[in-house]
Write a protein that holds these residues in place. Sequence first.
Motif, PDB file in Angstrom:
ATOM      1  N   MET A  92       0.831  -1.201   0.000  1.00 44.14           N
ATOM      2  CA  MET A  92       0.000   0.000   0.000  1.00 44.14           C
ATOM      3  C   MET A  92       0.869   1.255   0.000  1.00 44.14           C
ATOM      4  O   MET A  92       0.546   2.244  -0.663  1.00 44.14           O
ATOM      5  CB  MET A  92      -0.928  -0.011   1.220  1.00 44.14           C
ATOM      6  N   SER A 104      -6.403   3.115   1.043  1.00 38.38           N
ATOM      7  CA  SER A 104      -7.145   2.489   2.148  1.00 38.38           C
ATOM      8  C   SER A 104      -7.483   1.047   1.828  1.00 38.38           C
ATOM      9  O   SER A 104      -7.613   0.662   0.658  1.00 38.38           O
ATOM     10  CB  SER A 104      -8.440   3.258   2.434  1.00 38.38           C
ATOM     11  N   LEU A 105      -7.655   0.275   2.889  1.00 43.97           N
ATOM     12  CA  LEU A 105      -8.030  -1.129   2.766  1.00 43.97           C
ATOM     13  C   LEU A 105      -9.303  -1.357   3.567  1.00 43.97           C
ATOM     14  O   LEU A 105      -9.381  -0.979   4.742  1.00 43.97           O
ATOM     15  CB  LEU A 105      -6.906  -2.018   3.305  1.00 43.97           C
ATOM     16  N   ARG A 115     -12.766   0.177   7.544  1.00 43.05           N
ATOM     17  CA  ARG A 115     -11.420   0.528   7.097  1.00 43.05           C
ATOM     18  C   ARG A 115     -10.421  -0.037   8.093  1.00 43.05           C
ATOM     19  O   ARG A 115     -10.373   0.380   9.242  1.00 43.05           O
ATOM     20  CB  ARG A 115     -11.272   2.049   6.993  1.00 43.05           C
ATOM     21  N   SER A 142     -15.545   1.899  -2.671  1.00 42.33           N
ATOM     22  CA  SER A 142     -15.167   0.645  -2.012  1.00 42.33           C
ATOM     23  C   SER A 142     -16.391  -0.128  -1.534  1.00 42.33           C
ATOM     24  O   SER A 142     -16.395  -1.361  -1.526  1.00 42.33           O
ATOM     25  CB  SER A 142     -14.215   0.919  -0.846  1.00 42.33           C
ATOM     26  N   SER A 200     -11.760   2.310  -6.492  1.00 40.44           N
ATOM     27  CA  SER A 200     -11.601   1.122  -5.652  1.00 40.44           C
ATOM     28  C   SER A 200     -11.664  -0.130  -6.496  1.00 40.44           C
ATOM     29  O   SER A 200     -12.389  -0.189  -7.502  1.00 40.44           O
ATOM     30  CB  SER A 200     -12.697   1.081  -4.582  1.00 40.44           C
ATOM     31  N   ALA A 212     -10.758  -8.316   0.223  1.00 40.67           N
ATOM     32  CA  ALA A 212     -10.845  -6.939   0.700  1.00 40.67           C
ATOM     33  C   ALA A 212     -11.060  -6.020  -0.493  1.00 40.67           C
ATOM     34  O   ALA A 212     -11.063  -6.466  -1.643  1.00 40.67           O
ATOM     35  CB  ALA A 212      -9.574  -6.553   1.455  1.00 40.67           C
ATOM     36  N   LEU A 214      -9.488  -2.430  -2.135  1.00 43.99           N
ATOM     37  CA  LEU A 214      -8.373  -1.490  -2.108  1.00 43.99           C
ATOM     38  C   LEU A 214      -8.838  -0.191  -2.750  1.00 43.99           C
ATOM     39  O   LEU A 214      -9.397  -0.194  -3.845  1.00 43.99           O
ATOM     40  CB  LEU A 214      -7.192  -2.073  -2.884  1.00 43.99           C
ATOM     41  N   ALA A 239      -3.655  -4.533  -6.607  1.00 40.33           N
ATOM     42  CA  ALA A 239      -4.601  -5.472  -5.965  1.00 40.33           C
ATOM     43  C   ALA A 239      -4.319  -6.906  -6.371  1.00 40.33           C
ATOM     44  O   ALA A 239      -4.459  -7.834  -5.558  1.00 40.33           O
ATOM     45  CB  ALA A 239      -6.030  -5.089  -6.321  1.00 40.33           C
TER      46      ALA A 239
END
Length: 248
Positions: A92, A104-105, A115, A142, A200, A212, A214, A239
Amino acid sequence: MEERKLTVRAVERALDILLCFTKQRDLSLTEIAGEISLHKSTVHRLLTTLEEKGFVIRDSATEKYRLGLKIWELSVHLSEGDEPAILLQPRMEQLRDRLGETVSLYLLDGTDRLRIQAVQSNQAIRRVAPVGARLPLFVGASSKVLVAYAPDEVLQSVLNSPEWPSSVDRAEYIAQLERIREIGYATSYEEREPGAAAVSVPILNRRGELAAALSVSGPVSRMSQQTLEEIAPVVMEAAKDMGMMMIL
């Protein structure tokens, strides 16, 4: 049996207190009691125990509580193989350095997105993404990525949520999810937050399962819709690398 129920209830209440700190760093006794709907005397007894065990700290000057060092001691023993927030942070940071924006994840948690990691942009004007923030799945790049690649029961749960905003058309939302699955990414432009834009993509593990979402976000002054579409392949590449790192 009754004693066991009381003991379990006490544990539940203590955990409820700790969960209050996912929303705010420092909290007073009154604020905690109000948050979990318990009498202050009960909360005070639980806080005293948590303080003795090192899970919370009380600031004598402000009379407010915050998480204690014991929480951080426990976090040290998280397995890197099982914890994406730790495992994926270096990648990241590389993505942040390449694009210059906040990365952000997010994980899917019921009908929310959580998050779990954020690498902030180094630019003076940037979008700050606090770790631990819980957001709805109705809007945001996201959010839609997580729903688009989740099992159908997640979509149905979101669509049937009593909290569904009247401003969001369900048919259009479903159409957006289909488009996301087709092109592999989602964008949002001041959709959830004025002045903010984001792109995202899903992180899929080696089985092709959603692990997840990203996201790269920043101010609209730097991230036009064209910019979002231009950087999408870069985020998708990152990703893909992250997905290969995920333990099955």
